[in-house]
Design a protein around this motif. Sequence first.
Motif, PDB file in Angstrom:
ATOM      1  N   ILE A 198     -40.392 -20.071 -93.830  1.00 42.54           N
ATOM      2  CA  ILE A 198     -40.988 -21.032 -92.890  1.00 42.54           C
ATOM      3  C   ILE A 198     -42.282 -20.424 -92.377  1.00 42.54           C
ATOM      4  O   ILE A 198     -42.281 -19.311 -91.843  1.00 42.54           O
ATOM      5  N   PRO A 199     -43.408 -21.120 -92.531  1.00 39.05           N
ATOM      6  CA  PRO A 199     -44.679 -20.528 -92.105  1.00 39.05           C
ATOM      7  C   PRO A 199     -44.720 -20.290 -90.600  1.00 39.05           C
ATOM      8  O   PRO A 199     -44.194 -21.074 -89.817  1.00 39.05           O
ATOM      9  N   SER A 200     -45.341 -19.193 -90.197  1.00 39.56           N
ATOM     10  CA  SER A 200     -45.444 -18.886 -88.772  1.00 39.56           C
ATOM     11  C   SER A 200     -46.474 -19.765 -88.074  1.00 39.56           C
ATOM     12  O   SER A 200     -46.496 -19.853 -86.847  1.00 39.56           O
ATOM     13  N   ASP A 201     -47.330 -20.409 -88.836  1.00 40.20           N
ATOM     14  CA  ASP A 201     -48.252 -21.414 -88.289  1.00 40.20           C
ATOM     15  C   ASP A 201     -48.642 -22.355 -89.407  1.00 40.20           C
ATOM     16  O   ASP A 201     -48.432 -22.080 -90.586  1.00 40.20           O
ATOM     17  N   GLY A 202     -49.190 -23.502 -89.041  1.00 38.21           N
ATOM     18  CA  GLY A 202     -49.621 -24.489 -90.016  1.00 38.21           C
ATOM     19  C   GLY A 202     -48.521 -25.440 -90.417  1.00 38.21           C
ATOM     20  O   GLY A 202     -47.340 -25.226 -90.117  1.00 38.21           O
ATOM     21  N   PRO A 203     -48.883 -26.519 -91.117  1.00 34.61           N
ATOM     22  CA  PRO A 203     -47.951 -27.601 -91.414  1.00 34.61           C
ATOM     23  C   PRO A 203     -47.056 -27.319 -92.612  1.00 34.61           C
ATOM     24  O   PRO A 203     -47.403 -26.533 -93.503  1.00 34.61           O
ATOM     25  N   ALA A 204     -45.917 -27.956 -92.625  1.00 36.84           N
ATOM     26  CA  ALA A 204     -45.009 -27.945 -93.773  1.00 36.84           C
ATOM     27  C   ALA A 204     -43.965 -29.023 -93.550  1.00 36.84           C
ATOM     28  O   ALA A 204     -43.705 -29.445 -92.412  1.00 36.84           O
ATOM     29  N   VAL A 205     -43.362 -29.479 -94.643  1.00 36.70           N
ATOM     30  CA  VAL A 205     -42.224 -30.394 -94.593  1.00 36.70           C
ATOM     31  C   VAL A 205     -40.975 -29.596 -94.921  1.00 36.70           C
ATOM     32  O   VAL A 205     -40.928 -28.906 -95.946  1.00 36.70           O
ATOM     33  N   LEU A 206     -39.976 -29.660 -94.053  1.00 40.01           N
ATOM     34  CA  LEU A 206     -38.683 -29.030 -94.304  1.00 40.01           C
ATOM     35  C   LEU A 206     -37.694 -30.119 -94.703  1.00 40.01           C
ATOM     36  O   LEU A 206     -37.487 -31.081 -93.948  1.00 40.01           O
ATOM     37  N   ALA A 207     -37.116 -29.992 -95.893  1.00 39.66           N
ATOM     38  CA  ALA A 207     -36.146 -30.977 -96.390  1.00 39.66           C
ATOM     39  C   ALA A 207     -34.768 -30.337 -96.400  1.00 39.66           C
ATOM     40  O   ALA A 207     -34.580 -29.275 -96.991  1.00 39.66           O
ATOM     41  N   CYS A 208     -33.803 -31.002 -95.743  1.00 39.82           N
ATOM     42  CA  CYS A 208     -32.485 -30.395 -95.566  1.00 39.82           C
ATOM     43  C   CYS A 208     -31.370 -31.359 -95.942  1.00 39.82           C
ATOM     44  O   CYS A 208     -31.502 -32.581 -95.775  1.00 39.82           O
ATOM     45  N   ASN A 209     -30.264 -30.800 -96.434  1.00 38.63           N
ATOM     46  CA  ASN A 209     -29.086 -31.635 -96.663  1.00 38.63           C
ATOM     47  C   ASN A 209     -28.482 -32.038 -95.322  1.00 38.63           C
ATOM     48  O   ASN A 209     -28.839 -31.503 -94.269  1.00 38.63           O
ATOM     49  N   HIS A 210     -27.541 -33.011 -95.358  1.00 39.75           N
ATOM     50  CA  HIS A 210     -27.048 -33.608 -94.109  1.00 39.75           C
ATOM     51  C   HIS A 210     -25.523 -33.638 -94.127  1.00 39.75           C
ATOM     52  O   HIS A 210     -24.920 -34.375 -94.901  1.00 39.75           O
TER      53      HIS A 210
END
Length: 255
Positions: A36-48
């Motif tokens: 997980i980046p310490s700064d800046g954008p990202a999309v995290l996709a997770c199971n449910h």
Amino acid sequence: MSAYPHDRFYRWVIRAFKALFRVLGLRLEVRGSSSIPSDGPAVLACNHLSYLDFTFVGLAGSRRRRLIRFMAKTSVFDHRVAGPLMRAMGHIPVDRASGAAAYRKAARALADGQLVGVFPEATISRSFTLKSFKLGAATLAVREQVPLIPVVLWAPQRTFTVDKHYSVRRGKAIVIAVGEPIIARADDDPVKIDAELRRRMDDLLVEAWRTYPDQPRDDADRWWVPAVAGGSAPTLEVAAELERAANERRLRKAS
């Protein structure tokens, strides 16, 4: 003014859930949080797998001192208690009949350097295996040119999930596994990126099953183990029928 004026409140909520996890004696194992980046954008996709999945993914984000803006169905925001809390934390309502507004809000959050959390399965998996994915996470990552980070949870279904499965028994292990980011090019096909996302999440999930430290206490306690792993959870096909039946009951109750 900041688009997220209540982040102090969000951090307080995280602290409150950490305290709750300690009260419940949960043994939380976060794997790969450095992805997980310490700064800046990202999309995290997770199971449910449970109603508490937001909190477990949020815990992984907190290891990097990051807050995650989750995309969630509008019914959560319509709730008189949960709705104001979700808005205060900057989460993003998703109207499944018209997802364009949610996409724009998510894109703005990414442009602001935020992390956006997505559950590609849209609803909780009763089989505890991966359901079919919606394309939203992959589409966001490709169009907005941000990293797509696979995240897998294992065993939160043992705390509070669908079909009245809940337990306050202490000492359960919960695994939060974060995979290497997928870096998509602007000309990549979201369908292909989605397939790669699913492959990586499936690998993480199988690894989580294989290395999970707890075992069912007895045959009655095998309900949280997937059928493909020798448990008594419903198969994907049976789980789909159960979900359809539950949706029909919900619609009848609302009419």
